[in-house]
Write a protein that holds these residues in place. Structure first.
Motif, PDB file in Angstrom:
ATOM      1  N   SER A 203     -59.264   8.794  36.889  1.00  0.00           N
ATOM      2  CA  SER A 203     -60.635   8.815  36.369  1.00  0.00           C
ATOM      3  C   SER A 203     -61.529   9.641  37.279  1.00  0.00           C
ATOM      4  CB  SER A 203     -61.192   7.385  36.252  1.00  0.00           C
ATOM      5  OG  SER A 203     -61.203   6.758  37.527  1.00  0.00           O
ATOM      6  N   SER A 204     -61.559  10.933  37.018  1.00  0.00           N
ATOM      7  CA  SER A 204     -62.442  11.824  37.762  1.00  0.00           C
ATOM      8  C   SER A 204     -63.336  12.570  36.789  1.00  0.00           C
ATOM      9  CB  SER A 204     -61.629  12.811  38.610  1.00  0.00           C
ATOM     10  OG  SER A 204     -60.788  13.590  37.790  1.00  0.00           O
ATOM     11  N   PHE A 205     -64.344  13.252  37.319  1.00  0.00           N
ATOM     12  CA  PHE A 205     -65.357  13.891  36.476  1.00  0.00           C
ATOM     13  C   PHE A 205     -65.021  15.359  36.250  1.00  0.00           C
ATOM     14  CE2 PHE A 205     -69.141  16.486  35.985  1.00  0.00           C
ATOM     15  CZ  PHE A 205     -69.798  15.853  34.937  1.00  0.00           C
ATOM     16  N   SER A 206     -65.158  15.792  35.005  1.00  0.00           N
ATOM     17  CA  SER A 206     -65.042  17.201  34.638  1.00  0.00           C
ATOM     18  C   SER A 206     -66.230  17.562  33.760  1.00  0.00           C
ATOM     19  CB  SER A 206     -63.736  17.468  33.888  1.00  0.00           C
ATOM     20  OG  SER A 206     -63.768  18.728  33.233  1.00  0.00           O
ATOM     21  N   THR A 207     -66.925  18.646  34.092  1.00  0.00           N
ATOM     22  CA  THR A 207     -68.099  19.052  33.315  1.00  0.00           C
ATOM     23  C   THR A 207     -67.737  19.310  31.864  1.00  0.00           C
ATOM     24  OG1 THR A 207     -69.086  20.075  35.281  1.00  0.00           O
ATOM     25  CG2 THR A 207     -69.965  20.741  33.142  1.00  0.00           C
ATOM     26  N   ASP A 208     -66.652  20.057  31.617  1.00  0.00           N
ATOM     27  CA  ASP A 208     -66.260  20.382  30.244  1.00  0.00           C
ATOM     28  C   ASP A 208     -65.881  19.128  29.463  1.00  0.00           C
ATOM     29  OD1 ASP A 208     -66.692  23.070  30.680  1.00  0.00           O
ATOM     30  OD2 ASP A 208     -64.613  23.488  31.236  1.00  0.00           O
ATOM     31  N   THR A 209     -65.195  18.198  30.122  1.00  0.00           N
ATOM     32  CA  THR A 209     -64.834  16.953  29.447  1.00  0.00           C
ATOM     33  C   THR A 209     -66.077  16.154  29.101  1.00  0.00           C
ATOM     34  OG1 THR A 209     -62.729  16.875  30.649  1.00  0.00           O
ATOM     35  CG2 THR A 209     -63.486  14.832  29.644  1.00  0.00           C
ATOM     36  N   TYR A 210     -67.029  16.090  30.014  1.00  0.00           N
ATOM     37  CA  TYR A 210     -68.262  15.342  29.755  1.00  0.00           C
ATOM     38  C   TYR A 210     -69.013  15.922  28.559  1.00  0.00           C
ATOM     39  CZ  TYR A 210     -72.822  13.182  30.374  1.00  0.00           C
ATOM     40  OH  TYR A 210     -73.983  12.495  30.164  1.00  0.00           O
ATOM     41  N   LEU A 211     -69.083  17.254  28.472  1.00  0.00           N
ATOM     42  CA  LEU A 211     -69.822  17.876  27.376  1.00  0.00           C
ATOM     43  C   LEU A 211     -69.101  17.715  26.046  1.00  0.00           C
ATOM     44  CD1 LEU A 211     -70.996  21.174  29.126  1.00  0.00           C
ATOM     45  CD2 LEU A 211     -72.447  19.296  28.356  1.00  0.00           C
ATOM     46  N   ALA A 212     -67.757  17.811  26.060  1.00  0.00           N
ATOM     47  CA  ALA A 212     -66.990  17.738  24.810  1.00  0.00           C
ATOM     48  C   ALA A 212     -66.729  16.301  24.374  1.00  0.00           C
ATOM     49  CB  ALA A 212     -65.671  18.492  24.962  1.00  0.00           C
ATOM     50  N   ALA A 213     -66.448  15.431  25.333  1.00  0.00           N
ATOM     51  CA  ALA A 213     -66.103  14.043  24.998  1.00  0.00           C
ATOM     52  C   ALA A 213     -66.532  13.130  26.135  1.00  0.00           C
ATOM     53  CB  ALA A 213     -64.598  13.920  24.750  1.00  0.00           C
ATOM     54  N   PRO A 214     -67.829  12.833  26.239  1.00  0.00           N
ATOM     55  CA  PRO A 214     -68.325  12.040  27.372  1.00  0.00           C
ATOM     56  C   PRO A 214     -67.675  10.672  27.501  1.00  0.00           C
ATOM     57  CG  PRO A 214     -70.013  12.281  25.670  1.00  0.00           C
ATOM     58  CD  PRO A 214     -68.914  13.224  25.326  1.00  0.00           C
ATOM     59  N   THR A 215     -67.221  10.102  26.384  1.00  0.00           N
ATOM     60  CA  THR A 215     -66.603   8.776  26.442  1.00  0.00           C
ATOM     61  C   THR A 215     -65.221   8.814  27.094  1.00  0.00           C
ATOM     62  OG1 THR A 215     -65.720   9.092  24.204  1.00  0.00           O
ATOM     63  CG2 THR A 215     -67.826   7.945  24.417  1.00  0.00           C
ATOM     64  N   MET A 216     -64.673  10.020  27.312  1.00  0.00           N
ATOM     65  CA  MET A 216     -63.362  10.149  27.955  1.00  0.00           C
ATOM     66  C   MET A 216     -63.498  10.500  29.432  1.00  0.00           C
ATOM     67  SD  MET A 216     -61.435  12.189  24.842  1.00  0.00           S
ATOM     68  CE  MET A 216     -59.760  11.859  25.342  1.00  0.00           C
ATOM     69  N   THR A 217     -64.738  10.692  29.907  1.00  0.00           N
ATOM     70  CA  THR A 217     -64.984  10.978  31.314  1.00  0.00           C
ATOM     71  C   THR A 217     -64.793   9.715  32.140  1.00  0.00           C
ATOM     72  OG1 THR A 217     -66.631  12.586  30.583  1.00  0.00           O
ATOM     73  CG2 THR A 217     -66.642  12.028  32.913  1.00  0.00           C
ATOM     74  N   TYR A 218     -64.297   9.871  33.356  1.00  0.00           N
ATOM     75  CA  TYR A 218     -63.987   8.715  34.217  1.00  0.00           C
ATOM     76  C   TYR A 218     -63.052   7.742  33.515  1.00  0.00           C
ATOM     77  CZ  TYR A 218     -67.431   9.949  37.804  1.00  0.00           C
ATOM     78  OH  TYR A 218     -68.123  10.571  38.801  1.00  0.00           O
ATOM     79  N   GLY A 219     -62.114   8.284  32.743  1.00  0.00           N
ATOM     80  CA  GLY A 219     -61.156   7.433  32.052  1.00  0.00           C
ATOM     81  C   GLY A 219     -61.773   6.600  30.953  1.00  0.00           C
ATOM     82  N   GLY A 220     -62.963   6.988  30.471  1.00  0.00           N
ATOM     83  CA  GLY A 220     -63.623   6.247  29.398  1.00  0.00           C
ATOM     84  C   GLY A 220     -64.348   5.003  29.867  1.00  0.00           C
ATOM     85  N   ASN A 221     -64.689   4.920  31.145  1.00  0.00           N
ATOM     86  CA  ASN A 221     -65.371   3.750  31.690  1.00  0.00           C
ATOM     87  C   ASN A 221     -66.867   3.816  31.376  1.00  0.00           C
ATOM     88  OD1 ASN A 221     -66.449   1.660  33.237  1.00  0.00           O
ATOM     89  ND2 ASN A 221     -65.067   2.035  34.960  1.00  0.00           N
ATOM     90  N   GLU A 222     -67.322   2.978  30.452  1.00  0.00           N
ATOM     91  CA  GLU A 222     -68.721   3.000  30.031  1.00  0.00           C
ATOM     92  C   GLU A 222     -69.662   2.430  31.082  1.00  0.00           C
ATOM     93  OE1 GLU A 222     -69.182   1.150  26.274  1.00  0.00           O
ATOM     94  OE2 GLU A 222     -68.053   2.683  25.184  1.00  0.00           O
ATOM     95  N   GLU A 223     -69.120   1.750  32.068  1.00  0.00           N
ATOM     96  CA  GLU A 223     -69.973   1.253  33.149  1.00  0.00           C
ATOM     97  C   GLU A 223     -70.365   2.366  34.104  1.00  0.00           C
ATOM     98  OE1 GLU A 223     -68.058  -1.942  35.099  1.00  0.00           O
ATOM     99  OE2 GLU A 223     -68.018  -3.263  33.343  1.00  0.00           O
ATOM    100  N   ILE A 224     -69.644   3.482  34.055  1.00  0.00           N
ATOM    101  CA  ILE A 224     -69.951   4.632  34.923  1.00  0.00           C
ATOM    102  C   ILE A 224     -70.716   5.690  34.140  1.00  0.00           C
ATOM    103  CG2 ILE A 224     -68.974   6.465  36.343  1.00  0.00           C
ATOM    104  CD1 ILE A 224     -66.590   4.668  36.872  1.00  0.00           C
ATOM    105  N   VAL A 225     -70.214   6.034  32.949  1.00  0.00           N
ATOM    106  CA  VAL A 225     -70.872   7.034  32.096  1.00  0.00           C
ATOM    107  C   VAL A 225     -71.911   6.307  31.263  1.00  0.00           C
ATOM    108  CG1 VAL A 225     -70.522   8.860  30.411  1.00  0.00           C
ATOM    109  CG2 VAL A 225     -68.715   8.328  32.050  1.00  0.00           C
ATOM    110  N   LEU A 226     -73.180   6.470  31.642  1.00  0.00           N
ATOM    111  CA  LEU A 226     -74.247   5.652  31.075  1.00  0.00           C
ATOM    112  C   LEU A 226     -74.839   6.287  29.830  1.00  0.00           C
ATOM    113  CD1 LEU A 226     -76.005   4.751  34.439  1.00  0.00           C
ATOM    114  CD2 LEU A 226     -74.243   3.462  33.226  1.00  0.00           C
TER     115      LEU A 226
END
Length: 560
Positions: A203-226
């Motif tokens: 579960s690490s951060f990628s700019t492209d992943t965040y923009l395309a699929a933010p719910t999959m950033t940090y392994g899909g942890n909603e407590e981190i991706v607010l």
């Protein structure tokens, strides 16, 4: 009295009309009213984020036109420099070369997230590590640099060397993600300190992943991706029936204007333009001509009264002379030197001549084809797109799907880390009926005249067989270096006597002189090439970032 009434009526109508037009204009120009539809829109956020902020370590380089490839001396007669008029868009560039300290921050992050003692991650850290053996010389004692240059604090602010072109690109991608990760945390889109406390290999951060699929950033942890800039505090509004509506902007998007474009290697045109800094040659709208070096004048020593006689760069002054006689005439260095030890050029960039030469993004070719393009010239485009899985979602790189490259020396470099989006070449969906590009790999576009190559064979199909003639312009050796299942390197060398060049699609341009070079190479227009998977003790790099929006940061008067 009748005449007065006749005159007054049109006058009153005119005044009323003007008032009406004024009020309409005022209403239509409201920040919350669309100029296209007249609808009320939320335009405040767009206005607030209109200006791009400079990323950490970067300075602004205002774009313009210049003569690329105009060398002052050409004693080598390489025939790889033809003056061409080019235009470069505005961009940002690192104030200095990437230093050992900056690169060690990258290595420490990789070591923390992907522990090299675990077999699955071993190639990630090892592949990113600089080659410290580049300092060794058969007839020279350089073990001090071999053992200390990268990690000793005395060299912390010296430019990193021993980094090949591929590693420099991977560092740039990593830097993009870390900078944007910090921005999102600061703006409230990520949990505080998540970039240090919650990051892991899975579960690490990628700019492209965040923009395309933010719910999959940090392994899909909603407590981190607010959700929303206020995170948990932004809970939306409750309606009369008690239902709670979601906030309007759940995640930061490209349209939010807060995420920065990617850090990358500068193109050759950008690097040369920034190094020449001809902007300093203007005086009351009179252009005084192109400079030989990044500073004014034809000499390598300062002519200013306060620093008269001081060397303006770190370079080899003669045979066996890497710094001059100790004392006032010395340039202050024998190998590399600490960044910012010499004056900056007119763009505020340090060491654009001397200290270390620098990688740029371009694939090397002797010819700069200004007939095909004279705007943001760059050879090396390979267009890709996000890989879409069978479920219609983007595919995220995992430990099993990491892309690895085996270099010519057997070293393995990981080109895609877990958490990033898998990339595939563009196909007919993107290229069909297009006039501006027709395939993914454009490195060889208008790549010289094939018929003028030594072994061009009319009427025969192209072949890489060493025993046959080929119709490629650059028929370089085709070595095949791989590793077997046991990790043992398997080398298959191309020993054909019909190869005519070392130039291929894997040699990259590097620019500027270094501590090992004579003053001849300090001219920003000089250009050389080196294999992209090899490193030296005299080539480093710095990053650039494209500028979005207006060409200039502020409006200037004609006399500035």
């Amino acid at each position: 009295m009748k005449v007065n009434k006749v005159i007054t009526l049109p006058l009153m109508l005119s005044v009323m009309t003007l008032i009406g037009i004024s009020s309409c204009s005022k209403k239509s120009s409201s920040n919350n009213t669309s100029r296209g539809t007249g609808w009320n829109v939320d335009n405040k956020k767009v206005q607030a984020a209109k200006k791009q902020e400079a990323g950490p370590g970067l300075v602004f380089v205002e774009g313009g036109t210049f003569t690329m490839g105009k060398v002052q001396d050409d004693v080598m007669h390489d025939w790889n420099n033809t003056p061409t008029q080019q235009h470069v868009q505005s961009f940002y560039m690192d104030e200095t070369e990437v230093t050992n300290f900056m690169y060690l921050e990258y290595l420490d992050w990789l070591k923390s997230v992907f522990p090299p003692e675990e077999e699955n991650y071993r190639h990630i850290y090892e592949g990113a590590s600089p080659d410290t053996l580049v300092w060794r010389n058969r007839l020279g004692y350089n073990e001090t640099m071999t053992n200390n240059y990268l990690r000793h604090p005395a060299y912390a602010n010296y430019p990193v060397v021993g980094v090949n072109w591929i590693q420099a690109n991977e560092f740039s991608k990593w830097r993009t993600d870390r900078v944007n990760e910090a921005i999102l945390e600061k703006k409230g889109y990520l949990k505080k300190n998540a970039k240090t406390d919650d990051v892991s290999a899975e579960s690490s951060f990628s700019t492209d992943t965040y923009l395309a699929a933010p719910t999959m950033t940090y392994g899909g942890n909603e407590e981190i991706v607010l959700k929303g800039p206020k995170g948990a505090k932004n809970k939306g509004k409750a309606g009369k029936d008690g239902t709670v509506t979601e906030p309007k902007n759940v995640y930061a998007q490209r349209s939010s204007g807060i995420l920065l474009p990617e850090y990358r290697l500068p193109t050759e045109a950008e690097w040369e333009y920034a190094a020449a800094a001809d902007v300093g040659q203007r005086e009351y709208n009179i252009y005084k001509g192109q400079k030989k070096y990044p500073w004014s004048g034809s000499y390598t020593r300062s002519g200013k009264r306060q620093s008269k006689g001081d060397q303006l760069a770190n370079f080899k002054q003669g045979t066996g002379d890497y710094g001059g006689i100790a004392g006032w005439s010395d340039d202050g260095a024998d190998i590399t030197n600490e960044v910012k030890k010499y004056p900056a050029n007119d763009f505020g960039l340090y060491d654009m001549a001397g200290n270390v030469a620098e990688w740029v993004a371009d694939v090397y070719r002797p010819i700069i084809d200004n007939e095909a393009n004279d705007f943001n010239y760059f050879r090396g485009n390979t267009y890709t797109k996000n890989k879409i899985g069978a479920d219609g979602k983007v595919e995220i790189v995992t430990l099993e799907t990491m892309k690895k490259d085996t270099l010519s020396n057997g070293k393995i470099i990981v080109r895609s880390l877990p958490g990033q989006i898998a990339q595939v070449p563009v196909d007919e969906q993107e290229t069909y009926l297009r006039q501006n590009f027709s395939k993914s790999n454009n490195i060889n576009y208008r790549d010289g005249d094939k018929q003028s190559s030594k072994y061009y064979s009319f009427g025969e199909s192209e072949s890489d067989d060493a025993d046959k003639k080929i119709d490629k312009m650059y028929n370089s050796p085709k070595h095949n270096v791989t590793t077997d299942s046991l990790g043992i390197m398997v080398r298959k060398f191309d020993r054909s006597s019909k190869r005519t060049t070392f130039i291929d699609d894997k040699v990259r341009v590097y620019k500027g002189g270094s501590w090992r070079d004579r003053a001849y190479w300090l001219d920003p227009a000089q250009r050389r090439y080196f294999p992209q998977d090899m490193a030296t003790d005299y080539i480093g790099f710095r990053c650039a970032m494209s500028k979005v929006g207006p060409k200039a940061e502020k409006k200037k008067s004609a006399r500035n």
